[in-house]
Design an enzyme around this catalytic site. Sequence first.
Site, mmCIF file in Angstrom:
data_model
loop_
_atom_site.group_PDB
_atom_site.id
_atom_site.type_symbol
_atom_site.label_atom_id
_atom_site.label_comp_id
_atom_site.label_asym_id
_atom_site.label_seq_id
_atom_site.Cartn_x
_atom_site.Cartn_y
_atom_site.Cartn_z
ATOM 1 N N ARG A 25 -2.323 -0.419 1.150
ATOM 2 C CA ARG A 25 -1.799 -0.922 1.835
ATOM 3 C C ARG A 25 -0.695 -2.084 1.683
ATOM 4 O O ARG A 25 -0.043 -2.484 2.962
ATOM 5 C CB ARG A 25 -2.758 -1.458 2.965
ATOM 6 C CG ARG A 25 -4.449 -0.793 2.958
ATOM 7 C CD ARG A 25 -5.217 -0.848 4.219
ATOM 8 N NE ARG A 25 -6.339 -1.917 2.983
ATOM 9 C CZ ARG A 25 -6.859 -3.154 2.812
ATOM 10 N NH1 ARG A 25 -7.072 -3.235 4.524
ATOM 11 N NH2 ARG A 25 -7.552 -3.882 2.525
ATOM 12 N N ASN A 43 -7.676 0.852 6.265
ATOM 13 C CA ASN A 43 -8.162 1.410 5.389
ATOM 14 C C ASN A 43 -8.762 2.558 6.797
ATOM 15 O O ASN A 43 -9.540 1.889 7.087
ATOM 16 C CB ASN A 43 -9.370 0.579 4.553
ATOM 17 C CG ASN A 43 -8.816 0.529 3.351
ATOM 18 O OD1 ASN A 43 -7.852 0.883 2.938
ATOM 19 N ND2 ASN A 43 -9.105 -0.537 2.625
#
Length: 96
Positions: A25, A43
């Site tokens: 990320r 996520n």
Amino acid sequence: MSDDDAGDVRLTAYVHGHVQGVGFRWWTRSRALELGLVGYAANQPDGRVLVVAQGPQAAVDVLVDALRSDATPGRVDLVVDSYDAPCGDLTGFVEK
């Protein structure tokens, strides 16, 4: 960025593979910011990462190519992407 920016698109991409707990990320956010995109990387409970990015089509294409490259943290097995008209609900690029 406004809804009427010519050539802008909204990407929704689900990234499959070993992409959680490996800095994916953060890496995605860095690439998106370099490209001037807004959105987020989040996520998902099933192990995927959801990437929503909005901006010029050319910049979004570069991000998708980067997501599919061998340069990502972890291991990307598949990127399932779709495109929509841009919305005005995103500012900056964040990790969720």
